[in-house]
Design an enzyme around this catalytic site. Structure first.
Site, PDB file in Angstrom:
ATOM      1  N   ASP A 129      37.393  42.996  40.787  1.00  0.00           N
ATOM      2  CA  ASP A 129      36.740  42.193  41.817  1.00  0.00           C
ATOM      3  C   ASP A 129      36.290  43.160  42.907  1.00  0.00           C
ATOM      4  OD1 ASP A 129      36.862  39.454  43.697  1.00  0.00           O
ATOM      5  OD2 ASP A 129      37.596  41.209  44.758  1.00  0.00           O
ATOM      6  N   GLN A 153      45.220  29.700  42.410  1.00  0.00           N
ATOM      7  CA  GLN A 153      45.669  30.801  43.258  1.00  0.00           C
ATOM      8  C   GLN A 153      46.755  30.359  44.225  1.00  0.00           C
ATOM      9  OE1 GLN A 153      43.820  31.210  46.755  1.00  0.00           O
ATOM     10  NE2 GLN A 153      43.989  33.413  47.053  1.00  0.00           N
ATOM     11  N   ARG A 205      31.255  36.520  46.548  1.00  0.00           N
ATOM     12  CA  ARG A 205      30.063  36.324  47.369  1.00  0.00           C
ATOM     13  C   ARG A 205      28.898  35.751  46.558  1.00  0.00           C
ATOM     14  NH1 ARG A 205      32.181  41.147  49.737  1.00  0.00           N
ATOM     15  NH2 ARG A 205      32.443  40.987  52.006  1.00  0.00           N
ATOM     16  N   GLY A 255      32.348  43.989  44.999  1.00  0.00           N
ATOM     17  CA  GLY A 255      31.114  44.752  44.890  1.00  0.00           C
ATOM     18  C   GLY A 255      30.184  44.347  43.780  1.00  0.00           C
ATOM     19  N   ARG A 297      36.968  43.156  52.753  1.00  0.00           N
ATOM     20  CA  ARG A 297      37.208  42.232  53.858  1.00  0.00           C
ATOM     21  C   ARG A 297      38.584  42.389  54.501  1.00  0.00           C
ATOM     22  NH1 ARG A 297      33.706  37.899  53.825  1.00  0.00           N
ATOM     23  NH2 ARG A 297      35.245  36.389  54.561  1.00  0.00           N
ATOM     24  N   LYS A 319      46.374  39.818  42.143  1.00  0.00           N
ATOM     25  CA  LYS A 319      45.034  40.138  42.635  1.00  0.00           C
ATOM     26  C   LYS A 319      45.130  40.982  43.904  1.00  0.00           C
ATOM     27  CE  LYS A 319      40.722  37.958  44.244  1.00  0.00           C
ATOM     28  NZ  LYS A 319      40.687  38.531  45.605  1.00  0.00           N
ATOM     29  N   HIS A 376      39.531  43.190  48.124  1.00  0.00           N
ATOM     30  CA  HIS A 376      39.177  41.936  48.780  1.00  0.00           C
ATOM     31  C   HIS A 376      37.720  41.947  49.235  1.00  0.00           C
ATOM     32  CE1 HIS A 376      41.769  38.434  49.833  1.00  0.00           C
ATOM     33  NE2 HIS A 376      40.732  38.097  50.577  1.00  0.00           N
ATOM     34  N   ARG A 421      37.948  41.706  61.133  1.00  0.00           N
ATOM     35  CA  ARG A 421      36.551  41.498  60.769  1.00  0.00           C
ATOM     36  C   ARG A 421      35.688  41.390  62.027  1.00  0.00           C
ATOM     37  NH1 ARG A 421      38.120  37.060  56.062  1.00  0.00           N
ATOM     38  NH2 ARG A 421      39.570  38.469  54.983  1.00  0.00           N
TER      39      ARG A 421
END
Length: 393
Positions: free
Chosen positions: A319, A166, A343, A321, A291, A264, A288, A203
């Site tokens: 990506d 990445q 996660r 959930g 986030r 992405k 994301h 956040r």
């Protein structure tokens, strides 16, 4: 394998000799002979609970939390609940296949691990352990730029799995081009460009906890005293003092590599078409994980729009959930080639190191096989939207 201040456990050898139970409850199997921590973690729920128990509260909140009031974080989960299966019985299929490819790279199951940074918070081996687990399970790592270990060290640890690296479109073009050169020299087969992170999300859990990131957790590719300072690459995430890159600028730089690349962080048909025009070979539909920008739609809800805009010209992944094998099957039925988990992989890393990540992948595959069998499908490649219907209110 070591841990950071007690965070994360390898779990290797623990529970050896115990007898696990088959997922369908038909009878006992010697699961421990194959998976040394199967007895400790019969489900993904136990893995998440173990991660929460071992991680400091602020680190768990950093992992589990989202932006703002976390409405998008919740929407990602609600979106999966909004679809029901339409099973076909008496199919006559053998045991279903979970095998697929992404950009021509073969995978035993359609699940890649996300390029989550700060991996040293969860286990000091971080993405070294994640990549080794992926190699054991026959799938792929997306290795982060803002990680605890360099892309070279991860590739050396698990060359069979560390196939995608990445980068962030930020900092100077020279630094970006040098990272592309490093990715090629390290033997990676593709590049993942995270396009939805020109600055860090708002956040609130982190703000309430006064949470700060130890720079050692994100400077594996840019160590102190190196040719490039981490601040020169990642400073924009926090200072918000640089202009956001454009598709044209990114496209110009990506022409300097022969590797295929993935964009992405796509949520709309418009950005899908722009990514294709810029030369992307695939896109990842993602917010994301909730986030970045709170108030965006769930990634799964946007998947059909992106698939339609891609129109078979590029591959589409999802990506955000994904929490279980059922979710993977629903995403594939709606057109995703594969899913990306962040996660879940980080929780497995915290709960059991390399073995914990491998257990996550194993459980996902076992559940997928069960779901496919009950759906009447012989392979993940056979899934179409006809396997689903909208849940009634």
């Amino acid at each position: 394998m070591t841990t950071v201040a007690g965070v994360g456990q390898t779990g290797a050898g623990q529970g050896a000799g115990q007898t696990g139970a088959r997922p369908d409850g038909v009878g006992p199997v010697e699961a421990e002979a194959v998976d040394p921590i199967a007895g400790r973690f019969p489900t993904l729920t136990e893995i998440r609970a173990a991660a929460q128990a071992v991680l400091p509260r602020d680190v768990w909140d950093f992992l589990a939390g989202g932006a703002g009031q976390e409405t998008t974080l919740r929407a990602n989960r609600d979106a999966f609940a909004g679809w029901q299966f339409r099973p076909r019985v008496m199919s006559g299929h053998p045991v279903p296949s979970t095998a697929t490819t992404v950009l021509g790279l073969p995978m035993r199951l359609p699940v890649l691990t996300a390029p989550f940074g700060t991996d040293g918070f969860f286990d000091t081996d971080g993405h070294l352990a994640v990549a080794r687990a992926n190699a054991r399970c026959g799938t792929l790592s997306i290795v982060p730029e803002a990680g605890t270990h360099s892309i070279e060290s991860v590739a050396h640890a698990a060359p069979a799995a560390a196939r995608v690296a990445q980068v962030h479109p930020m900092g100077t073009e020279r630094n970006f081009a040098r990272m592309l050169e490093r990715i090629e020299r390290a033997g990676y087969a593709a590049v993942c460009v995270t396009v939805d992170c020109p600055t860090a999300g708002w956040r609130e859990r982190n703000l309430r906890n006064r949470f700060t990131v130890d720079l050692r957790m994100i400077t594996g590719n840019y160590p102190p005293g190196g040719d490039v300072a981490a601040q020169d690459v990642f400073g924009q995430l926090f200072a918000r003092d640089e202009p956001v890159w454009t598709w044209e600028r990114l496209a110009g730089l990506m022409r300097h590599t022969d590797l295929p690349w993935i964009a992405k962080g796509i949520l709309t048909a418009q950005d899908t078409r722009l990514a294709i025009d810029a030369g992307a070979g695939a896109v990842i539909v993602s917010n994301h994980g909730g986030r970045q920008l709170d108030g965006t739609p769930a990634a799964l809800d946007q998947l059909p729009e992106v698939v339609a805009a891609a129109d078979g010209r590029i591959e589409v992944l999802l990506d955000s959930g994904v929490r279980c094998g059922t979710d993977v099957v629903k995403a594939l039925a709606l057109g995703a080639r594969a899913v990306v988990i962040g996660r879940l992989a980080a929780a497995g890393l915290a709960a059991g190191g390399e073995a914990g990540v491998a257990r996550v992948l194993t459980l996902l595959r076992e559940e997928m096989i069960t779901v496919l069998t009950l759906l009447g499908h012989g392979s993940v490649t056979e899934l179409t939207p006809e396997a689903l219907q909208r849940s009634r209110p």
